[in-house]
Design an enzyme around this catalytic site. Structure first.
Site, PDB file in Angstrom:
ATOM      1  N   LYS A  16       0.863  -1.178   0.000  1.00 52.27           N
ATOM      2  CA  LYS A  16       0.000   0.000   0.000  1.00 52.27           C
ATOM      3  C   LYS A  16       0.904   1.234   0.000  1.00 52.27           C
ATOM      4  CE  LYS A  16      -4.393   0.999   2.210  1.00 52.27           C
ATOM      5  NZ  LYS A  16      -5.410   0.512   3.121  1.00 52.27           N
ATOM      6  N   GLU A  70     -19.671  -4.554  10.883  1.00 49.39           N
ATOM      7  CA  GLU A  70     -20.586  -3.738  11.677  1.00 49.39           C
ATOM      8  C   GLU A  70     -21.667  -4.575  12.364  1.00 49.39           C
ATOM      9  OE1 GLU A  70     -19.499  -2.976   8.630  1.00 49.39           O
ATOM     10  OE2 GLU A  70     -18.448  -1.074   8.922  1.00 49.39           O
ATOM     11  N   ARG A  72     -25.560  -1.060   7.833  1.00 51.15           N
ATOM     12  CA  ARG A  72     -25.331  -2.503   7.774  1.00 51.15           C
ATOM     13  C   ARG A  72     -25.924  -3.236   8.978  1.00 51.15           C
ATOM     14  NH1 ARG A  72     -20.701  -4.305   4.741  1.00 51.15           N
ATOM     15  NH2 ARG A  72     -21.280  -3.643   2.653  1.00 51.15           N
TER      16      ARG A  72
HETATM   17  C1  LIG Z   1     -19.006  -1.449   5.544  1.00 55.28           C
HETATM   18  C2  LIG Z   1     -17.784  -0.579   5.558  1.00 55.28           C
HETATM   19  N1  LIG Z   1     -17.159  -0.319   6.735  1.00 55.28           N
HETATM   20  C3  LIG Z   1     -16.060   0.460   6.743  1.00 55.28           C
HETATM   21  C4  LIG Z   1     -15.552   0.987   5.592  1.00 55.28           C
HETATM   22  C5  LIG Z   1     -14.379   1.936   5.621  1.00 55.28           C
HETATM   23  N2  LIG Z   1     -13.242   1.405   4.839  1.00 55.28           N
HETATM   24  C6  LIG Z   1     -12.989   1.840   3.594  1.00 55.28           C
HETATM   25  S1  LIG Z   1     -11.669   1.088   2.918  1.00 55.28           S
HETATM   26  C7  LIG Z   1     -11.395   0.203   4.311  1.00 55.28           C
HETATM   27  C8  LIG Z   1     -10.237  -0.729   4.391  1.00 55.28           C
HETATM   28  C9  LIG Z   1     -10.132  -1.568   3.185  1.00 55.28           C
HETATM   29  O1  LIG Z   1      -9.023  -2.387   3.300  1.00 55.28           O
HETATM   30  P1  LIG Z   1      -8.736  -3.449   2.184  1.00 55.28           P
HETATM   31  O2  LIG Z   1     -10.021  -4.047   1.729  1.00 55.28           O
HETATM   32  O3  LIG Z   1      -7.700  -4.381   2.674  1.00 55.28           O
HETATM   33  O4  LIG Z   1      -8.206  -2.580   0.973  1.00 55.28           O
HETATM   34  P2  LIG Z   1      -6.911  -1.647   0.918  1.00 55.28           P
HETATM   35  O5  LIG Z   1      -7.376  -0.256   1.184  1.00 55.28           O
HETATM   36  O6  LIG Z   1      -5.934  -2.119   1.938  1.00 55.28           O
HETATM   37  O7  LIG Z   1      -6.416  -1.811  -0.468  1.00 55.28           O
HETATM   38  C10 LIG Z   1     -12.347   0.483   5.287  1.00 55.28           C
HETATM   39  C11 LIG Z   1     -12.385  -0.109   6.634  1.00 55.28           C
HETATM   40  C12 LIG Z   1     -16.249   0.701   4.402  1.00 55.28           C
HETATM   41  N3  LIG Z   1     -15.857   1.215   3.232  1.00 55.28           N
HETATM   42  N4  LIG Z   1     -17.342  -0.088   4.425  1.00 55.28           N
END
Ligand SMILES: Cc1ncc(C[n+]2csc(CCOP(=O)(O)OP(=O)(O)O)c2C)c(N)n1
Length: 628
Positions: free
Chosen positions: A280, A363, A391
């Site tokens: 990342k 959630e 959710r």
């Molecule tokens: C239901 C929900 N909860 C929280 C989030 C906030 N959120 C956005 S991206 C993310 C992390 C995503 O991590 P990953 O899937 O590993 O992708 P990366 O950003 O590391 O590429 C979170 C917690 C969300 N988008 N949707």
């Protein structure tokens, strides 16, 4: 001399490039991301991590015929750049510009919109099954981050995939980060695969061979690595048990390896999961050093990554107040669903590490877990953005409220979220919470009142929720310690007899401005801070209903089912048909943009209120004028 990037109008232009050019293009895309987002803000780290992956996907597959489904889709910027939106890329997240997520209305290459996590596998499976039913040939590829696998929906889909289709490619993009460090057993499991020594040596030799020979050799090596993975890497069994053939982990920045692997996988007649390892923030040292910060951020210096020092936010006040309350009350525990940074609970964690829980992007689980703790005498505080709490509607009803459990929901980002757009606006929470029996629902007008409301809620015997907006606080003087508020009592800021103006939460500033304007016009205006959406201050409503020509309500929420609607309901129950001018968001999804501009566009303004209120007041005045 022009850059390669300037020649990319569509995925066909990517397919024309040789490996060396693709590598060059990857670097140009990185530079473009770093420069552009330094001005617009956005999800820099995740996108820097998927440059090679996205190039490989567009080299091997053909969108819009083939379908790419990105989980959350915050990492789809490179896809946007490659699919005809390069020239508009500097408008990303800007008013009228490109959305920061996949949007079906934005491009035929965006086959599925998202913004919330955990949806990619289910949606992709739906597309694959639709294809199978229709006898189609297209490929469907779901791209999901490692944190997406902390979400239950991903596993609900996994449970279903092998039974429903023979052709689906899932890419697990593993960078070990959610927004914060990824958490839980799944994160540990992925880590074990990645750090397996046997695999590492395979992976390194595979990469070396691909670099030396390319082409067919690479395929053989990947196959061999896969065989090795099966016999040596017992951890891959998890996905195999779900009926997906597991490949990897492979280096997600090795373009030739990715391309060869996808060329190989597209011929498989079993659902497959390819585990790729990415970094990342790759290519930008400040993002590699500050993973959390560069997940998503506002403008920054493209050389140093420095950002402007921010103002105090509601999230910070929430977290500091929770520390204060938890110092005195050992029953208080704090729960986040993968948002320690965004909700402010980062600040709580060092003070009470044993009373802090990050449950992953989960959630529903967060709320039921809170319910469980509440049955044992704890006072759980779930800090979840308004939009993500959607959710958990059923757990709030079925697990918390029905059992009268004292769980507090602190809903950050309630109201319009601005640049993130419709997936992130918190415009529905009043509508989905106020109908739940036993729920206490509050909205503070400023940060001091937020603290008071938290204190109030902790003292309640049942569930409560507090909604507060994204961003900077009002900047009022804070009391040294929060004080409990009388339940269901509004605060009359100024009394009046011709119009009662209720401004919910920070919308109180609009109510005050309108009150002042009407006073200047010669009308007597009461300005009221409702504090409670539920229970409503019926006494106050009845009192003003006897006096005024109309009510005005301001809320940062959809009008339908919102705070203003609740006033209409009470007046109806009282059989007092006083008009209510409801100022809030209309019955449609609101695009991304600047909050003030969107408020102006959709009529959340003083002028819009005046246009409705003045005729109502004039009507009331008329009989008096005629009589005189
Ligand atoms: C239901 C929900 N909860 C929280 C989030 C906030 N959120 C956005 S991206 C993310 C992390 C995503 O991590 P990953 O899937 O590993 O992708 P990366 O950003 O590391 O590429 C979170 C917690 C969300 N988008 N949707």
């Amino acid at each position: 001399m022009g850059t390669l990037l300037e020649t990319i109008q569509s995925p066909a232009d990517v397919k024309r490039l040789n490996p060396a050019q693709l590598t060059e293009l990857a670097e140009e895309i990185r530079a473009c991301l770093i420069q552009t987002l330094s001005k617009t803000g956005g999800h820099l780290g995740p996108n820097l991590g998927v440059v090679e992956l996205t190039l490989a996907l567009h080299t091997v597959f053909d969108t819009p015929t083939d379908k790419f489904v990105f989980d959350v889709s915050h990492q789809a910027y490179v896809h946007k750049i490659l699919t005809g939106r390069r020239e508009r890329f500097d408008t990303i997240r800007q008013p009228g510009g490109l959305n920061g997520f996949m949007l079906r209305t934005e491009s035929e290459h965006d086959c599925y919109g998202a913004g919330h996590a955990g949806t990619a596998l289910s949606a992709a499976l739906g597309m694959a099954v639709a294809r199978d039913l229709a006898g189609g040939k297209e490929h469907v590829i779901a791209v999901a981050g490692d944190a997406a696998f902390t979400n239950g929906i991903s596993f609900e889909a996994l449970n279903n995939i092998a039974e429903q289709t023979k052709r689906l490619i899932v890419v697990l993009n593993d960078n070990e980060w959610s927004i914060d460090r990824n958490v839980g057993a799944i994160a540990r499991y992925f880590h074990r695969i990645v750090t397996n020594e046997h695999y590492r040596s395979f992976h390194e030799s595979a990469s070396r061979l691909v670099e030396r020979f390319g082409g067919k050799t690479a395929v053989t090596v990947v196959r061999r690595a896969e065989e090795a993975a099966k016999s040596i890497l017992w951890p891959s069994i998890l996905f195999e048990e779900f009926g997906l053939q597991y490949f990897g982990p492979i280096d997600g920045h090795n373009l030739p390896l990715l391309i060869e692997t996808f060329n190989f996988l597209k011929r498989e007649d079993r659902p497959v999961l390819l585990h790729i390892l990415t970094e990342k923030g790759r290519g930008f040292q400040p993002a590699l050093d500050g993973q959390k910060k560069f997940h998503g951020l506002g403008p920054y210096d493209p050389e140093t990554g420095k950002t402007k020092a921010g103002e105090t936010t509601y999230s910070e006040v929430f977290a500091n107040t929770l520390v204060q309350l938890a110092n005195e009350d050992p029953r208080i525990v704090a729960i986040t669903a993968a948002m320690p940074n965004g909700t402010g609970l980062d600040l709580f964690r060092p003070h009470h590490p044993r009373r802090y829980f990050d449950v992953g992007i989960a959630e529903e689980h967060a709320v039921i877990f809170a319910a469980g703790m509440a049955t044992r005498g704890y006072r759980p505080v779930c800090a979840i953005y308004s939009t993500f709490l959607q959710r958990a509607f059923d757990p709030i009803v079925h697990d918390v409220a029905l059992q009268k459990l004292p769980v507090l929901f602190c809903m950050d980002r309630a109201g319009l979220s601005g640049d993130d757009g419709p997936t992130h606006h918190g415009l529905f929470d009043i509508a989905y919470l106020r109908g739940i029996p036993g729920m206490t629902l509050m909205a503070p007008k400023d940060e001091d009142e937020l603290a008071d409301m938290m204190k109030t809620a902790i003292g309640l015997p049942g569930p409560a929720a507090i909604r507060y907006p994204r961003g900077a606080v009002a900047g009022v003087q804070r009391k040294p310690a929060p004080q409990a508020l009388p339940i269901g009592k509004a605060e009359i800021l100024s009394d009046g007899s011709e119009v009662a103006i209720l401004g919910l939460g920070p919308m109180i500033t609009l109510a005050q401005e309108l009150g002042a304007r009407l006073e200047r016009e010669g009308f007597s205006a009461a300005v009221i801070n409702p504090r409670f959406i539920k229970p409503l201050d019926r006494e106050m409503i009845e009192l003003y209903a006897r006096r005024v020509a109309c009510f005005v309500t301001f809320e940062d929420h959809v009008k339908m089912g919102g705070f203003g609607s609740s006033i209409v309901e009470v007046l109806d129950e009282l059989n007092m048909p006083i008009p209510v001018v409801r100022i809030g968001w209309p019955d449609q999804f609101i695009e991304h943009g600047k909050v003030d501009a969107l408020r102006a566009k959709y009529g959340l303004t003083i002028d819009a209120a005046l246009a409705e209120v003045l005729p109502l007041l004039a009507r009331r005045k008329r009989p008096t004028l005629i009589a005189s």
